[in-house]
Write an enzyme that holds these catalytic residues in place. Structure first.
Site, PDB file in Angstrom:
ATOM      1  N   TRP A  17       0.850  -1.345  -0.130  1.00 40.98           N
ATOM      2  CA  TRP A  17       0.109  -0.047   0.111  1.00 40.98           C
ATOM      3  C   TRP A  17       0.766   1.328  -0.025  1.00 40.98           C
ATOM      4  CZ3 TRP A  17      -0.271   3.750   3.746  1.00 40.98           C
ATOM      5  CH2 TRP A  17      -1.103   4.820   3.692  1.00 40.98           C
ATOM      6  N   HIS A  18       1.863   1.224   0.550  1.00 42.88           N
ATOM      7  CA  HIS A  18       2.702   2.318   0.669  1.00 42.88           C
ATOM      8  C   HIS A  18       3.652   2.656  -0.645  1.00 42.88           C
ATOM      9  CE1 HIS A  18       2.439   1.840   4.990  1.00 42.88           C
ATOM     10  NE2 HIS A  18       2.943   3.014   5.142  1.00 42.88           N
ATOM     11  N   GLY A  19       3.755   1.864  -1.497  1.00 46.87           N
ATOM     12  CA  GLY A  19       4.303   1.991  -2.730  1.00 46.87           C
ATOM     13  C   GLY A  19       4.688   0.833  -3.675  1.00 46.87           C
ATOM     14  N   PHE A  35       2.357   8.959  -0.343  1.00 46.35           N
ATOM     15  CA  PHE A  35       1.643   7.826  -0.374  1.00 46.35           C
ATOM     16  C   PHE A  35       0.115   8.066  -0.578  1.00 46.35           C
ATOM     17  CE2 PHE A  35       5.112   6.957   2.838  1.00 46.35           C
ATOM     18  CZ  PHE A  35       5.741   6.303   2.023  1.00 46.35           C
TER      19      PHE A  35
END
Length: 468
Positions: free
Chosen positions: A324-326, A468
């Protein structure tokens, strides 16, 4: 617009005056806040304001259909459509280029990579936050935890500028009921909000920004040219920087919302005092960790299907939380590290030998902190290769100091010492401040802002979680 800037200060002053001048006209107040939020977001890139509205409209329409559905099967199908649609938006903007790169790497030996398009997509600021917010809204409507909102309230929920670009992930259950009533404010709320904003400004502009320029950025830019000592303190420095940077944004967002009459949930609770990684995630980015628990870990089965399935669910939840962060394997490794250690903690709690002495709390805090710092190296590095290079040089055994200054070391110590400050100290100060006359409070606030401004480095870097 960045929170710690004059342009944002003027923007917020206008919004504050306009909204409170509308008195008890709640609908016009919400319209004014929505327009202000779109202006705030459009100052970054006006093209993506349409994305905000379209996303809100689609989720509003789906929620209305869920409420009108005749059976639970139809409702589940509509929720599935909504989740897929929201993840599709997130996936396109955040991961399309990454997956094409990975596919190209797989196909290159076969001679097909030349036929793949080169895709470079501009990532809308905050897209991860408002898509997760939309997903939780649809699920909660289907579970009958909240009623479906009207279009204005839902659009404002997803666009509200204090939390829009970097959280907290404020759920509909927390904010929509507040939108349905006329907000109020008193001197105590104002005092607490101003102190929270000032505290956030200090953490961001002084501690985080100074550490970034003087220690963290040079250490991670070229770790091969640094000593093991430099990289060790640099890793500690990044742990302090990301905490002060992100918690500062949350503090300022909570304070700004409070000045407008709305309450956001707390997002940080002295996370480096945690004696276990599970405790860390109960204290760090609380809105995300609770979202992952409620909308991913529990639907996967949580701890209800036996210990092995529990370990797998913990690992998968954090693995997806890392992604989810990248779009980077470094984030996947970061998530896998956290998920694996959470599973180990759960296994140890279940199979710990009887009669074995309990380790002192300070040992648990030290171990947990260093597991977190190890993860931060992968989180901060530009890729997994750079992270492993950092670790290789970190353990090279060269303990010369070529980078660390007394100021940067003092800021690292100060950032960690913050965790020893009693949690309710700001509230206690607010109670004392509220009894003073408004001109005195304003003068003191102005002096403190000038002091912080004098201490910060030149320029204002974006908050880390803007990416993000």
């Amino acid at each position: 617009m960045l929170f710690p800037t004059l342009s944002f200060g003027l923007f917020f002053l206008v919004v504050y005056c306009v909204t409170w001048s509308l008195g008890r006209s709640n609908e016009w107040r919400k319209i004014a806040l929505l327009l202000a939020s779109w202006f705030f977001y459009g100052a970054w890139d006006a093209r993506f304001v349409a994305l905000l509205f379209v996303s809100a409209f689609v989720n509003w329409a789906l929620a209305q259909a869920i409420v009108r559905s005749d059976d639970d099967r139809t409702g589940r199908a509509l929720v599935t459509v909504g989740v897929v649609a929201n993840l599709g938006v997130l996936g396109y903007f955040k991961y399309a280029g990454f997956f094409l790169e990975q596919l190209s790497a797989l196909l290159t030996p076969l001679g097909f990579a030349r036929d793949l398009p080169l895709l470079q997509v501009v990532l809308p600021v905050g897209v991860s936050f408002f898509t997760f917010q939309a997903i939780s809204y649809l699920v909660d409507v289907h579970r009958r935890r909240i009623p479906a909102a009207n279009l204005l309230d839902l659009t404002l929920l997803m666009s509200f500028f204090p939390h829009l670009v970097a959280g907290p992930i404020v759920r509909g259950a927390d904010l929509l009921p507040q939108f349905r009533r006329v907000p109020t404010i008193d001197r105590g709320v104002v005092a607490a909000a101003l102190l929270l904003i000032l505290w956030g400004l200090f953490k961001k502009a002084v501690i985080a920004s100074q550490l970034a320029g003087a220690l963290v950025d040079p250490a991670f830019f070229d770790p091969a040219s640094r000593s093991s000592f430099d990289l060790l303190i640099g890793a500690y420095g990044y742990a302090v920087q990301i905490y002060c940077d992100f918690s500062a944004y949350s503090d300022m967002a909570i304070g700004l919302a409070a000045l407008l009459g709305y309450t956001f949930p707390r997002n940080f609770d002295q996370p480096y005092r945690a004696a276990s990684l599970q405790g860390f995630w109960r204290r760090w980015h609380i809105s995300l960790s609770s979202w992952l628990r409620d909308y991913l870990y529990i639907p996967l089965g949580g701890s209800r299907k036996g210990p092995v399935r529990t370990y797998i669910n913990l690992f998968l939840t954090m693995l997806l939380g890392g992604l989810w962060h990248g779009a980077s394997w470094a984030f996947v490794i970061w998530g896998a590290l956290h998920g694996g250690w959470l599973a180990i903690e759960r296994f140890w709690a279940r199979h710990r030998p009887a009669g074995l002495p309990t380790a002192p709390r300070w040992a648990g805090i030290l171990l947990t902190f260093h597991i977190v710092v190890l993860g931060w190296i992968f989180f901060r590095a530009q890729g997994e290769g750079e992270a492993f290079a950092y670790l290789g040089q970190l353990f090279a055994g060269d303990w010369r100091n070529t980078l660390v200054t007394p100021l940067s070391l003092a800021l690292v110590v100060l950032g960690l010492a913050i965790h020893a400050v009693p949690a309710g100290i700001l509230q206690g100060l607010a109670v004392r401040v509220r009894h003073h006359a408004a001109p005195i409070i304003g003068l003191a606030l102005g002096v403190l802002i000038l002091i912080v401004d004098a201490m910060r480095p030149e320029g204002v870097a974006p908050f880390i979680y803007y990416q993000f």
